[in-house]
Design a protein around this motif. Structure first.
Motif, PDB file in Angstrom:
ATOM      1  N   GLN A 220       0.823  -1.200   0.000  1.00  0.00           N
ATOM      2  CA  GLN A 220       0.000   0.000   0.000  1.00  0.00           C
ATOM      3  C   GLN A 220       0.862   1.258   0.000  1.00  0.00           C
ATOM      4  N   HIS A 221       2.109   1.109  -0.394  1.00  0.00           N
ATOM      5  CA  HIS A 221       3.038   2.240  -0.460  1.00  0.00           C
ATOM      6  C   HIS A 221       2.454   3.312  -1.379  1.00  0.00           C
ATOM      7  N   PRO A 222       2.360   4.586  -0.922  1.00  0.00           N
ATOM      8  CA  PRO A 222       1.719   5.618  -1.727  1.00  0.00           C
ATOM      9  C   PRO A 222       2.422   5.901  -3.036  1.00  0.00           C
ATOM     10  N   ARG A 223       3.723   5.602  -3.132  1.00  0.00           N
ATOM     11  CA  ARG A 223       4.426   5.891  -4.378  1.00  0.00           C
ATOM     12  C   ARG A 223       4.298   4.766  -5.383  1.00  0.00           C
ATOM     13  N   THR A 224       3.641   3.659  -4.992  1.00  0.00           N
ATOM     14  CA  THR A 224       3.467   2.530  -5.888  1.00  0.00           C
ATOM     15  C   THR A 224       1.995   2.190  -5.967  1.00  0.00           C
ATOM     16  N   MET A 225       1.403   2.242  -7.145  1.00  0.00           N
ATOM     17  CA  MET A 225      -0.032   2.092  -7.303  1.00  0.00           C
ATOM     18  C   MET A 225      -0.433   0.664  -7.627  1.00  0.00           C
ATOM     19  N   ARG A 226       0.523  -0.291  -7.502  1.00  0.00           N
ATOM     20  CA  ARG A 226       0.247  -1.691  -7.740  1.00  0.00           C
ATOM     21  C   ARG A 226      -0.312  -1.914  -9.140  1.00  0.00           C
ATOM     22  N   LEU A 227       0.271  -1.287 -10.120  1.00  0.00           N
ATOM     23  CA  LEU A 227      -0.143  -1.464 -11.504  1.00  0.00           C
ATOM     24  C   LEU A 227       0.666  -2.577 -12.141  1.00  0.00           C
ATOM     25  N   ALA A 228      -0.004  -3.435 -12.892  1.00  0.00           N
ATOM     26  CA  ALA A 228       0.718  -4.435 -13.661  1.00  0.00           C
ATOM     27  C   ALA A 228       1.415  -3.742 -14.825  1.00  0.00           C
ATOM     28  N   PRO A 229       2.711  -3.963 -15.023  1.00  0.00           N
ATOM     29  CA  PRO A 229       3.414  -3.310 -16.130  1.00  0.00           C
ATOM     30  C   PRO A 229       2.895  -3.825 -17.458  1.00  0.00           C
ATOM     31  N   PRO A 230       3.061  -3.056 -18.523  1.00  0.00           N
ATOM     32  CA  PRO A 230       2.649  -3.555 -19.845  1.00  0.00           C
ATOM     33  C   PRO A 230       3.425  -4.805 -20.207  1.00  0.00           C
ATOM     34  N   ARG A 231       2.832  -5.612 -21.059  1.00  0.00           N
ATOM     35  CA  ARG A 231       3.485  -6.850 -21.458  1.00  0.00           C
ATOM     36  C   ARG A 231       4.846  -6.556 -22.081  1.00  0.00           C
ATOM     37  N   MET A 232       5.807  -7.375 -21.700  1.00  0.00           N
ATOM     38  CA  MET A 232       7.154  -7.201 -22.232  1.00  0.00           C
ATOM     39  C   MET A 232       7.124  -7.408 -23.743  1.00  0.00           C
ATOM     40  N   PRO A 233       7.647  -6.475 -24.544  1.00  0.00           N
ATOM     41  CA  PRO A 233       7.603  -6.614 -25.998  1.00  0.00           C
ATOM     42  C   PRO A 233       8.231  -7.933 -26.457  1.00  0.00           C
ATOM     43  N   PHE A 234       7.692  -8.457 -27.538  1.00  0.00           N
ATOM     44  CA  PHE A 234       8.169  -9.732 -28.062  1.00  0.00           C
ATOM     45  C   PHE A 234       9.657  -9.687 -28.360  1.00  0.00           C
ATOM     46  N   VAL A 336      14.521  -2.096 -13.667  1.00  0.00           N
ATOM     47  CA  VAL A 336      13.214  -2.446 -13.106  1.00  0.00           C
ATOM     48  C   VAL A 336      12.912  -1.582 -11.887  1.00  0.00           C
ATOM     49  N   ALA A 337      13.888  -1.422 -10.997  1.00  0.00           N
ATOM     50  CA  ALA A 337      13.670  -0.584  -9.810  1.00  0.00           C
ATOM     51  C   ALA A 337      13.338   0.848 -10.202  1.00  0.00           C
ATOM     52  N   LEU A 338      14.004   1.361 -11.225  1.00  0.00           N
ATOM     53  CA  LEU A 338      13.737   2.717 -11.699  1.00  0.00           C
ATOM     54  C   LEU A 338      12.338   2.833 -12.291  1.00  0.00           C
ATOM     55  N   ASP A 339      11.916   1.840 -13.083  1.00  0.00           N
ATOM     56  CA  ASP A 339      10.587   1.854 -13.676  1.00  0.00           C
ATOM     57  C   ASP A 339       9.494   1.816 -12.616  1.00  0.00           C
ATOM     58  N   VAL A 340       9.692   0.971 -11.622  1.00  0.00           N
ATOM     59  CA  VAL A 340       8.693   0.858 -10.555  1.00  0.00           C
ATOM     60  C   VAL A 340       8.579   2.171  -9.790  1.00  0.00           C
ATOM     61  N   ASP A 341       9.717   2.787  -9.506  1.00  0.00           N
ATOM     62  CA  ASP A 341       9.717   4.027  -8.740  1.00  0.00           C
ATOM     63  C   ASP A 341       9.032   5.159  -9.499  1.00  0.00           C
ATOM     64  N   ARG A 342       9.252   5.248 -10.795  1.00  0.00           N
ATOM     65  CA  ARG A 342       8.751   6.386 -11.564  1.00  0.00           C
ATOM     66  C   ARG A 342       7.378   6.146 -12.182  1.00  0.00           C
ATOM     67  N   LYS A 343       7.016   4.890 -12.435  1.00  0.00           N
ATOM     68  CA  LYS A 343       5.769   4.612 -13.143  1.00  0.00           C
ATOM     69  C   LYS A 343       4.725   3.913 -12.294  1.00  0.00           C
ATOM     70  N   GLY A 344       5.084   3.536 -11.070  1.00  0.00           N
ATOM     71  CA  GLY A 344       4.102   2.955 -10.184  1.00  0.00           C
ATOM     72  C   GLY A 344       3.749   1.518 -10.474  1.00  0.00           C
ATOM     73  N   TYR A 345       4.625   0.766 -11.136  1.00  0.00           N
ATOM     74  CA  TYR A 345       4.346  -0.634 -11.433  1.00  0.00           C
ATOM     75  C   TYR A 345       4.476  -1.488 -10.173  1.00  0.00           C
ATOM     76  N   ASP A 346       3.804  -2.619 -10.195  1.00  0.00           N
ATOM     77  CA  ASP A 346       3.989  -3.591  -9.135  1.00  0.00           C
ATOM     78  C   ASP A 346       5.405  -4.153  -9.237  1.00  0.00           C
ATOM     79  N   PRO A 347       6.201  -4.127  -8.169  1.00  0.00           N
ATOM     80  CA  PRO A 347       7.623  -4.481  -8.278  1.00  0.00           C
ATOM     81  C   PRO A 347       7.867  -5.941  -8.638  1.00  0.00           C
TER      82      PRO A 347
END
Length: 505
Positions: A220-234, A336-347
């Motif tokens: 429930q960290h406010p800086r992380t919105m628990r969003l599933a990241p987009p599918r990894m490109p083929f 990955v850590a940078l993406d999660v921090d800036r885009k709110g993805y689920d780590p």
């Protein structure tokens, strides 16, 4: 112009490294030590020639046991990728999963060494549980790095990898004199250390300027919105799988050289860590497309020379492949850590989706090399040729995707700037007018070049933490710049700064 940009990036990278070193704290030291212990624990499974669990089983059974390890590791990451976003209290769950499975591995290791002729099923269970252990601990470390990301995180990850390979090199050098009890003790020490340090870090109070986060509530960290990241490109999935196959394939042949393979693997890994430190110093650690281009040639060329003859070709060819693989592994942790921090993805979901193709490729490479060694040695050259072709195709697909992405980005930027299809300016752009207003205010009020950079980001609504990361400067320094800007502009709040920009229209 390109040379100027390169010089700027180099200076910013060096500045980022200096800032990271200056901001490093006791917590960062603990994280580095704990993560390095995890790296040693992982390497005890990847390089199974040390007398940890392997000596308790006949040599002809080891290929099957390693296949089981990487099969369960890839299955674990796939399951985490599909389910983690719906899991509550991730940090606690994966820490408990990693700790419990690690304890079971140690019990099975002690049991297998105590039995004179341990059954094959015991080895299969031990190595399969080892795969679950690595999955749980990696996911828990991913949660920590993602939720506590800061200017020192890339340095902690890189030096943690380097220290881990250094410790593993020391253990490898002691293989001729250290017996099974010694390496069992070493395994217990690194396992307990990484779990203990990680538990402390997830429960410890943050430093000044960081948000308070408890391990039981990290989801429930406010800086992380628990969003599933987009599918990894083929293209990226294919490329990561190809590298994993080459890594697993090469490591299996390297292990046939005996206990010296652990030393060789440690040297190759240290070379990859040094390369990552150089990339970090130039602020290029998380640029995935450049990294894939850099590592393509050593991997493909080394594979071509692998069939020349054992053991020399196995040793010489494995060094660049291991170095390239570890280099990409370090960068993926940071990215990955940078993406999660800036885009709110689920780590965990972001980390598992990034790592799963590589570990699945490792399983495929280990399986293929086992078949070649045990059943079809005459197909060695043909299999290597096919693997090189696979890597070349994956690289070509990746480059094509990068070209298409850049083309799409350019078209999107032209549309957002009001340009028509032939590139002509359609009456000026909002961005240009905004930039002109900022530059005019900066000149009118005598802002310094650095204050002007901070001012432009403030004008876009950025906060002090974002500005510190974007400009690679310490947060107290950023706050000092903001205070000076407010004094020169004779304002008292961020809203007054925005109003000043709007009035300039």
């Amino acid at each position: 112009m390109e040379q100027h940009a390169s010089n700027v990036n180099s200076k910013r990278g060096a500045n980022a490294l200096r800032v990271a070193l200056a901001n490093a704290s006791a917590t960062d030291l603990v994280a580095t030590l704990g993560f390095s212990c995890y790296i040693v624990w992982e390497l005890l499974g990847v390089f199974d020639t040390l007398p940890f669990i392997a000596p308790a089983f006949p040599a002809e059974q080891l290929p099957l046991l390693r296949v089981c390890l990487f099969l369960f590791l890839s299955i674990g990451f796939f399951a985490a990728m599909k389910t983690a976003v719906r899991v509550r209290r991730q940090a606690r769950l994966f820490l408990v999963l990693g700790g419990a499975s690690t304890a079971l591995v140690l019990v099975l290791a002690l049991t297998s060494t105590a039995i004179e002729d341990p059954p094959l099923w015991l080895g299969i269970v031990a190595w399969s549980v080892f795969g679950v252990s690595l999955t749980g601990l990696m996911a828990a470390w991913a949660v920590y790095f993602s939720r506590r990301f800061g200017t020192t995180t890339p340095l902690v990850i890189t030096t943690g990898y380097a220290a881990g390979f250094g410790l593993f090199l020391l253990l490898s050098a002691l293989a001729p004199v250290g017996g099974t009890p010694f390496f069992l003790l070493a395994g217990i020490i690194v396992a307990v250390s990484t779990i203990g340090f990680l538990a402390f870090l997830l429960l410890a109070q943050p430093q000044e300027g960081q948000e308070t986060v408890d391990a039981s509530d990290l989801d429930q960290h406010p800086r992380t919105m628990r969003l599933a990241p987009p599918r990894m490109p083929f293209a990226r999935t294919l490329h990561a799988t190809a590298y994993g196959v080459s890594y697993g394939f090469t490591i299996t042949f390297l292990l046939s050289t005996g206990t010296a393979s652990a030393v060789i693997g440690a040297i190759g890994g240290l070379a990859g860590c040094v390369t990552a430190l150089v990339a970090l110093s130039r602020n290029r650690l998380a640029t995935g497309s450049d990294i894939r281009r850099i590592t393509f040639i050593p991997v493909a060329v080394a594979l071509l020379f692998l069939p020349i003859g054992a053991p020399s070709s196995y040793i010489l060819c494995s060094l660049p492949i291991i170095a390239a693989t570890i280099f990409t592994a370090v960068t993926s942790w940071v990215a990955v850590a940078l993406d999660v921090d800036r885009k709110g993805y689920d780590p965990v979901t972001a980390f598992a989706s990034n790592k799963w193709p590589g570990w699945f490729g490792f399983f495929l490479g280990t399986f293929a090399s086992t078949i070649v060694i045990e059943a079809a040695p005459s197909l060695f050259t043909i299999v290597v040729a096919g693997l090189v072709a696979f890597i070349c195709v994956s690289f070509a697909v990746f480059e094509l995707r990068i070209y298409e992405d850049r083309h799409d980005e350019a078209r999107s930027e032209r549309r957002s700037n009001g340009e028509n299809a032939d590139g002509a300016d359609g009456g000026g752009t909002h961005e240009k007018r905004f930039q002109a207003r900022c530059d005019g205010i900066a000149r009118a009020y005598g802002l310094s070049p650095r204050e002007s950079e901070v001012f432009r980001l403030l004008a876009k609504g950025r906060n002090a933490e974002y500005i510190s990361q974007e400009l690679c400067i310490a947060r107290p320094t950023t706050k000092t710049h903001i205070q000076h800007i407010y004094q020169k502009l004779t304002i008292n709040s961020h809203q007054e700064l925005i109003d000043l920009i709007d009035s300039r229209e």
